[in-house]
Scaffold this active site. Structure first.
Site, short mmCIF file in Angstrom:
data_model
loop_
_atom_site.label_atom_id
_atom_site.label_comp_id
_atom_site.label_asym_id
_atom_site.label_seq_id
_atom_site.Cartn_x
_atom_site.Cartn_y
_atom_site.Cartn_z
N SER A 6 21.25 8.37 46.02
CA SER A 6 20.03 9.15 45.85
C SER A 6 19.95 9.42 44.35
O SER A 6 20.94 9.79 43.73
CB SER A 6 20.15 10.49 46.59
OG SER A 6 19.26 11.43 46.00
N MET A 70 10.35 14.09 52.59
CA MET A 70 10.48 15.50 52.96
C MET A 70 9.17 16.18 52.59
O MET A 70 9.07 16.95 51.63
CB MET A 70 11.68 16.13 52.24
CG MET A 70 13.00 15.57 52.74
SD MET A 70 14.40 15.81 51.64
CE MET A 70 14.22 14.37 50.58
N MET A 139 21.00 14.41 58.75
CA MET A 139 21.21 15.22 57.54
C MET A 139 22.50 16.01 57.68
O MET A 139 22.72 16.67 58.70
CB MET A 139 20.04 16.19 57.33
CG MET A 139 18.73 15.54 56.91
SD MET A 139 18.83 14.53 55.43
CE MET A 139 19.17 15.78 54.19
N GLY A 144 16.61 19.59 50.56
CA GLY A 144 16.01 20.39 49.48
C GLY A 144 16.59 20.11 48.12
O GLY A 144 15.91 20.26 47.11
N GLY A 146 20.15 18.03 45.75
CA GLY A 146 21.43 17.35 45.73
C GLY A 146 22.53 18.35 45.42
O GLY A 146 22.27 19.50 45.09
N GLY A 147 23.78 17.92 45.57
CA GLY A 147 24.92 18.76 45.17
C GLY A 147 25.30 19.85 46.14
O GLY A 147 26.07 20.74 45.82
N GLY A 182 23.90 13.67 52.59
CA GLY A 182 24.08 15.02 52.07
C GLY A 182 25.54 15.41 51.99
O GLY A 182 26.23 15.47 53.02
N GLY A 183 26.02 15.65 50.77
CA GLY A 183 27.39 16.15 50.57
C GLY A 183 28.46 15.12 50.75
O GLY A 183 29.63 15.45 50.96
C1 DX5 Z 1 18.66 16.28 50.08
C2 DX5 Z 1 18.48 14.77 49.98
C3 DX5 Z 1 19.78 14.04 49.81
C4 DX5 Z 1 20.55 14.49 48.57
C5 DX5 Z 1 21.93 13.86 48.55
O1 DX5 Z 1 17.48 16.88 50.52
O2 DX5 Z 1 17.84 14.25 51.11
O3 DX5 Z 1 19.52 12.64 49.77
O4 DX5 Z 1 19.85 14.15 47.42
O5 DX5 Z 1 22.60 14.34 47.40
P1 DX5 Z 1 24.15 14.76 47.51
O6 DX5 Z 1 24.90 13.49 47.84
O7 DX5 Z 1 24.47 15.27 46.13
O8 DX5 Z 1 24.25 15.79 48.58
ZN ZN Z 2 17.76 12.04 51.22
#
Ligand code: DX5
Ligand code: ZN
Length: 226
Positions: A6, A70, A139, A144, A146-147, A182-183
């Protein structure tokens, strides 16, 4: 298990170089997180079709690009992302009124279809359309940004979907891909691979200030092989 970056945590002023580095490191699938400033809980805006068009121009025609919508009106606006050059539209089951209708519109335009389940959305919600989907995304953070920290409680959902998809394929159904988002970092990539995930989205675990994309990808890949 395939890894797709991402770009949310990238420096958008240096996005071209980041993309070049990702492709150089062997990445052939990009995950574009589109947020409209309304649908996600923290009201974030990320980017739209214009940036995706530039990404497509930079990486060329062979890299697979999905867009994770989203947004509130995916049913009305998915064509803008198709026109911008994505191969797949992944929309939230919580945000789409008529998912079967969206899937057939996408397929009629030769765009692959994906459906996202938020962490607290039950698997049963997607089962009626599973055989029509090219991908289902679980998910493992609240959408919302990253990180965020990984939500391990999604394990049961992932394992259930793995079983459902395997049964579907055994009965001659669609080879729906199972994605997690995510994560995901080097410390839990093997865990989710063992759950049966086909593709993992990795944002801050790949694009960060600690190492290059290729170094980070290598540490994740090595971790999966241990
Ligand atoms: C969050 C996004 C994810 C996110 C993943 O809403 O859909 O794709 O960017 O980022 P990390 O890997 O840092 O959780
Ligand atoms: Zn995503």
């Amino acid at each position: 298990m395939q890894i797709t970056p991402s770009i949310l945590t990238a420096d958008f002023c240096r996005l071209g170089e980041t993309l070049d580095a990702a492709i150089e490191a062997g990445i052939d699938w990009l995950h574009m997180d589109v947020m409209d400033g309304n649908w996600v809980i923290n009201r974030t805006i990320t980017f739209g079709p214009a940036l995706i068009r530039s990404v497509r121009e930079r990486v060329g025609p062979d890299v697979f690009i999905d867009c994770h919508l989203m947004i509130n009106n995916a049913e009305e606006t998915w064509e803008q992302y198709a026109d911008a050059g994505v191969n797949m539209v992944i929309a939230h089951i919580e945000a789409v009124e008529d998912f079967p209708g969206l899937i057939s519109s996408l397929h009629n335009s030769s765009i692959l279809s994906g459906c996202v389940l938020n962490p607290d959305t039950p698997v049963k919600d997607v089962l009626p359309i599973l055989n029509d989907l090219d991908l289902v995304l679980v998910m493992s953070v609240v959408p919302g940004k990253g990180g965020q920290s990984f939500i391990p409680e999604v394990e049961e959902k992932v394992r259930t979907l793995r079983k459902e998809i395997d049964m579907q394929i055994e009965n001659g159904g669609r080879k729906t891909k199972l994605m997690i988002d995510g994560g995901i970092k080097f410390h839990n990539a093997k865990l989710v691979a063992d759950w049966g995930v086909d593709v993992a989205v990795v944002g801050s675990g790949l694009i960060n200030n600690n190492g290059t994309i290729s170094e980070n990808l290598e540490s994740i890949t090595n971790a999966m092989e241990t």
